[in-house]
Design a protein around this motif. Structure first.
Motif, PDB file in Angstrom:
ATOM      1  N   ARG A 145       4.994 -23.154   2.778  1.00 37.64           N
ATOM      2  CA  ARG A 145       5.891 -23.259   4.196  1.00 37.64           C
ATOM      3  C   ARG A 145       6.809 -24.702   4.189  1.00 37.64           C
ATOM      4  O   ARG A 145       5.902 -25.388   3.618  1.00 37.64           O
ATOM      5  N   SER A 185       8.411 -27.837   5.824  1.00 40.49           N
ATOM      6  CA  SER A 185       8.313 -28.986   7.026  1.00 40.49           C
ATOM      7  C   SER A 185       9.593 -28.841   7.905  1.00 40.49           C
ATOM      8  O   SER A 185      10.743 -28.109   7.436  1.00 40.49           O
ATOM      9  N   ALA A 186       9.904 -29.364   8.886  1.00 40.07           N
ATOM     10  CA  ALA A 186      11.081 -29.544   9.770  1.00 40.07           C
ATOM     11  C   ALA A 186      12.159 -30.094   8.968  1.00 40.07           C
ATOM     12  O   ALA A 186      12.042 -30.799   8.219  1.00 40.07           O
ATOM     13  N   GLU A 208       5.104 -28.140   2.786  1.00 38.29           N
ATOM     14  CA  GLU A 208       4.176 -28.997   3.480  1.00 38.29           C
ATOM     15  C   GLU A 208       2.743 -29.337   2.563  1.00 38.29           C
ATOM     16  O   GLU A 208       2.399 -30.359   2.609  1.00 38.29           O
ATOM     17  N   GLN A 232       1.191 -32.984   1.529  1.00 33.11           N
ATOM     18  CA  GLN A 232      -0.238 -33.316   1.769  1.00 33.11           C
ATOM     19  C   GLN A 232      -0.767 -33.960   0.541  1.00 33.11           C
ATOM     20  O   GLN A 232      -1.604 -34.735   0.684  1.00 33.11           O
ATOM     21  N   GLU A 278      -3.171 -27.077   8.107  1.00 33.06           N
ATOM     22  CA  GLU A 278      -2.705 -27.229   9.247  1.00 33.06           C
ATOM     23  C   GLU A 278      -4.127 -26.594  10.086  1.00 33.06           C
ATOM     24  O   GLU A 278      -4.721 -25.665   9.692  1.00 33.06           O
ATOM     25  N   ALA A 280       5.440 -34.191   9.548  1.00 32.07           N
ATOM     26  CA  ALA A 280       6.046 -33.198  10.575  1.00 32.07           C
ATOM     27  C   ALA A 280       5.455 -32.331  10.843  1.00 32.07           C
ATOM     28  O   ALA A 280       5.563 -31.812  11.839  1.00 32.07           O
ATOM     29  N   VAL A 281       4.459 -31.369   9.964  1.00 33.76           N
ATOM     30  CA  VAL A 281       3.600 -30.501  10.339  1.00 33.76           C
ATOM     31  C   VAL A 281       2.045 -31.210  10.457  1.00 33.76           C
ATOM     32  O   VAL A 281       1.715 -31.210   9.046  1.00 33.76           O
ATOM     33  N   ALA A 333      -1.538 -32.075   9.753  1.00 34.68           N
ATOM     34  CA  ALA A 333      -2.631 -31.335   9.100  1.00 34.68           C
ATOM     35  C   ALA A 333      -4.068 -32.045   9.228  1.00 34.68           C
ATOM     36  O   ALA A 333      -4.073 -33.125   9.673  1.00 34.68           O
TER      37      ALA A 333
END
Length: 329
Positions: free
Chosen positions: A3, A5-6, A69, A73, A230, A300-301, A303
């Motif tokens: 996925r 991120s923004a 994402e 990380q 997440e 941004a997302v 975790a």
């Protein structure tokens, strides 16, 4: 599987330089097809699709950019290592987005990217602004074979990011793979694993148990074992990517190298390269470090970090995945 991120603007102020031409539509490679898709909002950003699956995302004007994402990380874990260039082995090279980021953050790093598809490696050299050899070498090989052929204690970071469809090949999971990764890491070096799983996360739990077996029974208690994802993934609400991490502890005996004179020369060069190989006293990264948890929460997302006792609890009673050690032949 991966996925994004923004959307955000490039972090670099460098002038925008794009290749004169990028292919339109799928291009034949040794294992199928590759396609470069531009971002309609930021034309300097491209996503490499391999056999229809998003494999790498790069900003051609910003080598430090990470879109996926799980790569963000992973970068948070690498930031725990002492300053300076690193030696990094990437199992699963594709577009080499993470290798490009490492070179941007730690200039002078020596990296090897391994991918099964020789034509793909030729094309990404043409299409993307990748560090040149010897800073980044690209090798067409099976990832397990390349790992088995690596010298003992020769890398600061090993990254596993290999998929066949939505699964990691069997010879790159479990105790056999983990033991080989432990062998090639320097003391204080870190293994980073991209694990895609679905509820109830049985594969991820067994992979953590496999890492615990290979990296030592005290790995979790010493803060050398972690899992990140997440919250929705950890709560079993959906399929997604987890990043698993394990740090090699201090060896009881100095590593042995049987590679002969040439190997000894290369090993001496390795010892002079990277922060982990030049320290008289190795400082083991602690994956329970509050800075790591804060960095992951502020992505941004956001975790969640499971380290130490939390990593052990995540594995629970899951049995390690007993697998054979990859063969270098």
């Amino acid at each position: 599987m991966a996925r994004r991120s923004a959307r955000r603007r490039p972090s670099s102020s460098a002038p925008l330089t794009l290749p004169a031409e990028l292919p339109v539509g799928p291009v034949p490679i040794s294992t199928g097809t590759a396609e470069v898709v531009r971002d309609p909002d930021f034309p300097q950003r491209v996503t490499l699709h391999v056999n229809g699956v998003p494999s790498s995302s790069l900003d051609l004007a910003d080598p430090g950019f990470l879109d996926f994402e799980y790569m963000q990380q992973m970068a948070a874990f690498v930031a725990l290592l002492p300053p300076g260039p690193l030696r990094v082995l990437h199992l699963g090279a594709a577009g080499s987005a993470f290798a490009r980021h490492v070179e941007h953050e730690r200039p002078g790093s020596r990296q090897l990217g391994v991918d099964l598809d020789p034509r793909l490696l030729e094309l990404v050299r043409e299409w993307f602004a990748l560090p040149r050899s010897p800073l980044l070498r690209l090798r067409a090989d099976d990832a397990g074979r390349a790992l088995a052929a690596a010298r003992d204690a020769s890398y600061d970071v090993v990254v596993r990011d290999v998929f066949a469809g939505d699964r990691t090949p069997e010879h790159l999971v479990g105790t056999g793979f983990a033991a080989q990764a432990h062998r090639v890491l320097r003391p204080g070096g870190i293994l980073l694993v991209n694990c895609a799983d679905r509820p109830p996360l049985t594969t991820a739990r067994r992979e953590v148990a496999s890492l615990a077996e290979a990296f030592g029974p005290d790995a979790a208690a010493q803060g050398r074992l972690a899992a990140v994802a997440e919250p929705a993934i950890l709560k079993g609400r959906r399929y997604g990517n987890l990043v698993l991490a394990a740090v090699r502890g201090l060896p009881e005996d100095p590593p042995q190298d049987d590679a002969g004179a040439e190997g000894a020369h290369e090993a001496a060069q390795d010892a002079a390269q990277g922060p982990l190989g030049t320290r008289d006293a190795v400082e083991l990264p602690d994956l329970r470090d509050a800075r790591l948890g804060r960095a992951l929460r502020t992505l941004a997302v956001p975790a969640t970090l499971l380290a130490g006792d939390d990593a052990a609890a995540f594995a629970g009673t899951a049995a390690p995945l007993a697998t054979a050690t990859p063969d270098p032949a």
